[in-house]
Design a protein around this motif. Structure first.
Motif, PDB file in Angstrom:
ATOM      1  N   ILE A 144      -4.063   2.934   6.077  1.00  0.00           N
ATOM      2  CA  ILE A 144      -2.856   3.105   5.259  1.00  0.00           C
ATOM      3  C   ILE A 144      -1.726   2.260   5.847  1.00  0.00           C
ATOM      4  O   ILE A 144      -1.012   1.562   5.127  1.00  0.00           O
ATOM      5  CB  ILE A 144      -2.436   4.596   5.169  1.00  0.00           C
ATOM      6  N   ASN A 145      -1.562   2.305   7.148  1.00  0.00           N
ATOM      7  CA  ASN A 145      -0.516   1.496   7.788  1.00  0.00           C
ATOM      8  C   ASN A 145      -0.802   0.004   7.677  1.00  0.00           C
ATOM      9  O   ASN A 145       0.096  -0.789   7.429  1.00  0.00           O
ATOM     10  CB  ASN A 145      -0.333   1.908   9.249  1.00  0.00           C
ATOM     11  N   LYS A 198      -0.120  -1.019   4.029  1.00  0.00           N
ATOM     12  CA  LYS A 198       1.016  -0.288   3.449  1.00  0.00           C
ATOM     13  C   LYS A 198       1.722  -1.057   2.334  1.00  0.00           C
ATOM     14  O   LYS A 198       1.925  -0.530   1.247  1.00  0.00           O
ATOM     15  CB  LYS A 198       2.007   0.083   4.545  1.00  0.00           C
ATOM     16  N   SER A 199       2.087  -2.297   2.575  1.00  0.00           N
ATOM     17  CA  SER A 199       2.831  -3.045   1.548  1.00  0.00           C
ATOM     18  C   SER A 199       1.969  -3.296   0.311  1.00  0.00           C
ATOM     19  O   SER A 199       2.466  -3.257  -0.812  1.00  0.00           O
ATOM     20  CB  SER A 199       3.386  -4.351   2.103  1.00  0.00           C
ATOM     21  N   ILE A 216      -0.543  -1.311  -0.777  1.00  0.00           N
ATOM     22  CA  ILE A 216      -0.698  -0.018  -1.449  1.00  0.00           C
ATOM     23  C   ILE A 216       0.570   0.349  -2.215  1.00  0.00           C
ATOM     24  O   ILE A 216       0.500   0.878  -3.325  1.00  0.00           O
ATOM     25  CB  ILE A 216      -1.087   1.075  -0.429  1.00  0.00           C
ATOM     26  N   GLU A 217       1.721   0.080  -1.632  1.00  0.00           N
ATOM     27  CA  GLU A 217       2.993   0.403  -2.291  1.00  0.00           C
ATOM     28  C   GLU A 217       3.155  -0.334  -3.615  1.00  0.00           C
ATOM     29  O   GLU A 217       3.798   0.163  -4.529  1.00  0.00           O
ATOM     30  CB  GLU A 217       4.172   0.082  -1.370  1.00  0.00           C
ATOM     31  N   LYS A 218       2.570  -1.515  -3.731  1.00  0.00           N
ATOM     32  CA  LYS A 218       2.704  -2.332  -4.946  1.00  0.00           C
ATOM     33  C   LYS A 218       1.573  -2.096  -5.944  1.00  0.00           C
ATOM     34  O   LYS A 218       1.678  -2.542  -7.083  1.00  0.00           O
ATOM     35  CB  LYS A 218       2.730  -3.821  -4.587  1.00  0.00           C
ATOM     36  N   THR A 219       0.509  -1.445  -5.518  1.00  0.00           N
ATOM     37  CA  THR A 219      -0.674  -1.333  -6.375  1.00  0.00           C
ATOM     38  C   THR A 219      -1.110   0.129  -6.483  1.00  0.00           C
ATOM     39  O   THR A 219      -0.301   0.979  -6.804  1.00  0.00           O
ATOM     40  CB  THR A 219      -1.813  -2.218  -5.831  1.00  0.00           C
ATOM     41  N   PHE A 236       2.182  10.329   3.926  1.00  0.00           N
ATOM     42  CA  PHE A 236       2.529   8.939   3.629  1.00  0.00           C
ATOM     43  C   PHE A 236       3.162   8.801   2.238  1.00  0.00           C
ATOM     44  O   PHE A 236       3.368   7.690   1.761  1.00  0.00           O
ATOM     45  CB  PHE A 236       1.282   8.044   3.679  1.00  0.00           C
ATOM     46  N   GLY A 237       3.397   9.925   1.568  1.00  0.00           N
ATOM     47  CA  GLY A 237       3.920   9.879   0.211  1.00  0.00           C
ATOM     48  C   GLY A 237       2.850   9.538  -0.811  1.00  0.00           C
ATOM     49  O   GLY A 237       3.151   9.105  -1.917  1.00  0.00           O
ATOM     50  N   LEU A 238       1.588   9.738  -0.448  1.00  0.00           N
ATOM     51  CA  LEU A 238       0.463   9.404  -1.318  1.00  0.00           C
ATOM     52  C   LEU A 238      -0.304  10.663  -1.728  1.00  0.00           C
ATOM     53  O   LEU A 238      -1.528  10.648  -1.873  1.00  0.00           O
ATOM     54  CB  LEU A 238      -0.479   8.423  -0.604  1.00  0.00           C
ATOM     55  N   CYS A 283      -2.856  10.547  -4.556  1.00  0.00           N
ATOM     56  CA  CYS A 283      -3.988   9.615  -4.415  1.00  0.00           C
ATOM     57  C   CYS A 283      -5.304  10.365  -4.572  1.00  0.00           C
ATOM     58  O   CYS A 283      -5.548  11.363  -3.891  1.00  0.00           O
ATOM     59  CB  CYS A 283      -3.924   8.961  -3.040  1.00  0.00           C
TER      60      CYS A 283
END
Length: 190
Positions: free
Chosen positions: A118-119, A122-123, A125-128, A155-157, A160
């Motif tokens: 996830i880390n 991260k960028s 996942i945040e966009k997709t 993680f705010g997911l 998911c």
């Protein structure tokens, strides 16, 4: 089955999916299952601790292509699992519509693997979008799918999708791809 009207696109008829996860989780197998065995691999002899798990390892990518109902194509890329090949992760994620993250429940600390990936992505996942598939739950039922969902929430997911999966079974992989596509177009979920 999978329809391209389920995906926001640039109208090219070409879509890209990323499969990621640790070494030995089944990414190469999953690409083969989705693409009916027609896979380009970049396997090399394992030369580090990986050789304790398997003889060869992916060093650049696995690649296969699925033809969708309307004739468009879903290009499926499996990433190398070793961190030393992480330069490929950014290259492969470019232009991707989302990621299926495979995790091996029989590893020593699969929740740590979840955090790591996830880390690392991260960028992207945040966009997709992201779907998690947990393999080898028959070998080790702990942690549970609930444990993965709880960790994803940190993680705010929390929304998911998390599934038990067998990377060898095409239907399991298609289910995760479908879940990913539904995340990209929420109107389809209702």
């Amino acid at each position: 089955m999978i329809k391209t009207n389920e995906v926001k696109t640039d109208k090219t008829g070409q879509y890209k999916l990323l499969l990621a996860g640790p070494v030995g989780v089944g990414k190469t197998t999953a690409v083969a299952a989705l693409c009916r065995g027609a896979v380009l691999t970049t396997e090399a002899a394992a030369s580090d601790m990986t050789k304790l798990r398997k003889e060869t390892t992916t060093v650049a990518m696995d690649y296969g292509c699925m033809k969708l109902e309307d004739g468009s194509r879903l290009h499926v890329y499996g990433t190398p699992g070793q961190e030393r090949f992480d330069f490929m992760w950014e290259v492969l994620s470019e232009g991707g519509l989302g990621m299926v993250l495979l995790l091996d429940n029989s590893r020593n600390a699969p929740i740590n693997d979840l955090r790591f990936f996830i880390n690392a992505f991260k960028s992207f996942i945040e966009k997709t979008a992201l779907v998690v598939g947990v393999t080898r739950t028959d070998d080790n039922p702990q942690p549970t799918l609930f444990d993965y969902r709880r960790e994803l929430a940190t993680f705010g997911l929390g929304r998911c999708p998390v599934f038990e999966a067998d990377a060898r079974i095409r239907e399991n992989m298609l289910m995760m791809v479908q879940a990913l596509l539904y995340q990209l177009d929420p109107q389809l979920a209702g």
